[in-house]
Write an enzyme that holds these catalytic residues in place. Structure first.
Site, mmCIF file in Angstrom:
data_model
loop_
_atom_site.group_PDB
_atom_site.id
_atom_site.type_symbol
_atom_site.label_atom_id
_atom_site.label_comp_id
_atom_site.label_asym_id
_atom_site.label_seq_id
_atom_site.Cartn_x
_atom_site.Cartn_y
_atom_site.Cartn_z
ATOM 1 N N ASN A 151 -111.758 -124.464 26.366
ATOM 2 C CA ASN A 151 -111.098 -125.718 25.255
ATOM 3 C C ASN A 151 -111.559 -126.923 25.599
ATOM 4 O O ASN A 151 -111.816 -127.815 24.923
ATOM 5 C CB ASN A 151 -109.604 -125.273 25.256
ATOM 6 C CG ASN A 151 -109.004 -125.072 26.536
ATOM 7 O OD1 ASN A 151 -109.374 -124.311 27.272
ATOM 8 N ND2 ASN A 151 -107.830 -125.841 26.930
ATOM 9 N N GLN A 179 -111.018 -120.290 21.449
ATOM 10 C CA GLN A 179 -112.046 -121.283 20.821
ATOM 11 C C GLN A 179 -113.030 -121.146 20.040
ATOM 12 O O GLN A 179 -113.924 -121.913 19.848
ATOM 13 C CB GLN A 179 -112.214 -122.115 22.197
ATOM 14 C CG GLN A 179 -111.087 -122.979 22.862
ATOM 15 C CD GLN A 179 -110.792 -124.306 21.623
ATOM 16 O OE1 GLN A 179 -111.262 -124.760 20.890
ATOM 17 N NE2 GLN A 179 -109.456 -124.624 21.632
ATOM 18 N N SER A 199 -106.100 -117.338 17.818
ATOM 19 C CA SER A 199 -104.868 -118.162 17.176
ATOM 20 C C SER A 199 -105.163 -118.817 15.956
ATOM 21 O O SER A 199 -106.433 -119.470 15.974
ATOM 22 C CB SER A 199 -104.563 -119.229 18.288
ATOM 23 O OG SER A 199 -103.310 -120.194 17.743
ATOM 24 N N HIS A 201 -104.015 -121.348 14.239
ATOM 25 C CA HIS A 201 -104.132 -122.910 14.098
ATOM 26 C C HIS A 201 -105.304 -123.636 14.542
ATOM 27 O O HIS A 201 -105.514 -124.834 14.361
ATOM 28 C CB HIS A 201 -102.973 -123.553 14.691
ATOM 29 C CG HIS A 201 -102.671 -123.756 16.017
ATOM 30 N ND1 HIS A 201 -103.007 -125.206 16.581
ATOM 31 C CD2 HIS A 201 -102.165 -123.012 17.053
ATOM 32 C CE1 HIS A 201 -102.928 -124.987 18.009
ATOM 33 N NE2 HIS A 201 -102.312 -123.676 18.222
ATOM 34 N N CYS A 325 -102.224 -129.653 26.365
ATOM 35 C CA CYS A 325 -100.989 -128.886 27.087
ATOM 36 C C CYS A 325 -100.672 -129.751 28.393
ATOM 37 O O CYS A 325 -99.568 -129.654 28.927
ATOM 38 C CB CYS A 325 -101.167 -127.444 27.270
ATOM 39 S SG CYS A 325 -102.183 -126.766 25.878
HETATM 40 C C1 LIG Z 1 -104.997 -123.264 22.194
HETATM 41 C C2 LIG Z 1 -105.353 -122.358 22.954
HETATM 42 C C3 LIG Z 1 -104.588 -121.214 23.413
HETATM 43 C C4 LIG Z 1 -103.110 -121.384 23.002
HETATM 44 O O1 LIG Z 1 -102.940 -121.105 21.707
HETATM 45 P P1 LIG Z 1 -101.501 -121.280 20.729
HETATM 46 O O2 LIG Z 1 -101.465 -120.651 19.671
HETATM 47 O O3 LIG Z 1 -101.541 -122.621 20.955
HETATM 48 O O4 LIG Z 1 -100.732 -120.770 21.869
HETATM 49 C C5 LIG Z 1 -104.868 -120.363 24.333
HETATM 50 N N1 LIG Z 1 -106.333 -120.310 24.816
HETATM 51 C C6 LIG Z 1 -107.036 -121.231 24.333
HETATM 52 C C7 LIG Z 1 -108.489 -121.269 24.883
HETATM 53 C C8 LIG Z 1 -106.533 -122.441 23.400
HETATM 54 O O5 LIG Z 1 -107.709 -123.399 23.274
#
Ligand SMILES: *Cc1c(COP(=O)(O)O)cnc(C)c1O
Length: 385
Positions: A151, A179, A199, A201, A325
């Site tokens: 990320n 990602q 994920s 979002h 984060c």
């Molecule tokens: C954003 C992200 C997560 C966490 O996902 P959430 O849905 O926000 O909990 C985990 N791993 C990576 C590589 C991410 O970029």
């Protein structure tokens, strides 16, 4: 003032079509998927349609998709539940130093519980050396978890090769693909992974919904206790609107993927070159080509990432430094440190991640504004003297 959003690795706006698909599940179609009357059955059908859409995007079978409340939960489920469920087979797991905290901290939690953990280093470009993995595998290794793309720096790992090596060593393989799903083709059969996290979002779907892909042979038990939803692996009434949105977002992600990637590659190259050519003492972080489309990450000498973000914000530009984060803490990014950058350099990191709505004009605006910001910050910095 104009708003230029370049933080798509942190989150993405909900696509208008996704938004439209979700709305009915807040009002007319509010049924509980576990109810037997038609309102409930309708909701269940919507959840299963979304399951098909998400499965199709990663070439999985719908029965292999388990919806969760986020990518973080999918990572925790894959790692913690897998290790707990299979501890009769071994107690060693392997991950890397550049994982998202959702993976790294889940692994560290297990280590505190008595499991044995190996954290692999990475090369300066962020890549894991497959030979390092080969050496780290032991007879008691049962799981390897390596992210598909990072990320913070966008580096894409050779997952197919790493999964094959893990299997040769008798371990199962999980990848955090949060990602990459929706950004580059992700095919679980081609990659040969046993579990994968995604994920919503991060691919223009709503927040608060993710999924764990799991092949049948990778046994995991539930770690929440309750009802029979998601085949008892993940009890709790389904987030129907969220899941519907995730499904729609998965469907949309497949359309025009190649064209979107070409546009993002073009814009990212323009942004990267604009930054590197106009701002001295700047370096690109991550792999030069094996990276997520639209991902630009750099380090500026003699400046603080946080100050850059504030100055960019004054100009309406939204980016990030380290991962969202961990910003808020002043520790430099664990990813950049693992790639061998010094604390001083790692402090000056900036990540700009482009999305499907960014334009060439926005990229040029950033290239116009950023050099002045860096110059002013350096003039104020005691480090540059
Ligand atoms: C954003 C992200 C997560 C966490 O996902 P959430 O849905 O926000 O909990 C985990 N791993 C990576 C590589 C991410 O970029």
């Amino acid at each position: 003032m104009r708003q230029v959003y370049m933080d798509h690795s942190a989150t993405t706006p909900v696509d208008p079509e996704v938004f439209k698909a979700i709305i009915p599940y807040f009002n007319d179609r509010y049924g509980n998927p576990s109810s037997i009357y038609s309102l409930g059955r309708e909701a269940k059908e919507a959840v299963n349609r979304a399951r098909e859409q998400v499965a199709f995007l990663i070439n999985a079978k719908p029965g292999e998709i388990y919806f969760t409340s986020c990518g973080t939960e999918a990572d925790n489920q894959a790692i913690i539940s897998y290790m707990m469920t299979n501890k009769d087979r071994g107690n060693h797991l392997i991950t890397t130093a550049v994982e998202h905290h959702a993976v790294l901290d889940a692994c560290r939690f297990l280590e505190k519980q008595g499991f044995e953990l190996t954290v692999l280093p990475v090369k300066p470009d962020g890549l894991v050396d497959p030979e390092e993995l080969r050496w780290a595998l032991k007879t008691n290794t049962i799981l390897v978890s390596i992210m598909h793309a990072n990320n913070e720096v966008g580096t894409i790992q050779p997952i197919k090769e790493l999964a094959a090596i893990s299997h040769q060593g008798g371990a199962f393989f999980h990848t955090d693909a949060v990602q990459t799903v929706g950004k580059i083709p992700v095919d679980v059969e081609e990659l040969g992974v046993d579990m994968l996290s995604a994920s919503s979002h991060k691919l223009y779907g709503p927040k608060g919904v993710g999924c764990l892909y799991r092949r049948k042979r990778a046994r995991v038990k539930n770690y929440l206790h309750g009802g029979a939803q998601e085949k008892k692996i993940r009890p709790g009434t389904e987030n129907v609107p969220g899941i519907v949105g995730f499904g729609k977002a998965a469907e949309l992600a497949q359309q025009n993927l190649i064209q979107r990637t070409e546009k993002l590659d073009y814009l990212a190259a323009r942004l990267r070159d604009g930054i590197l050519n106009n701002i001295p003492r700047t370096r690109l972080t991550g792999h030069p080509v094996k990276r997520v489309p639209g991902h630009v990450s750099v380090c500026f000498e003699f400046v603080e990432g946080e100050s850059i973000l504030l100055m960019l914000d004054i100009n309406g530009i939204m980016g990030s430094s380290g991962s969202a984060c961990t910003s808020g803490s002043l520790d430099p990014s664990h990813v950049l440190l693992a790639m061998g950058l010094s604390h001083e350099i790692a402090h000056g990191s900036l990540r700009l991640t482009l999305g499907k709505n960014n334009t060439e004009e926005e990229v040029d605006y950033v290239i116009e504004v950023l050099p002045g910001i860096i110059q002013r910050l350096r003039e104020m910095s005691p480090l540059s003297r």
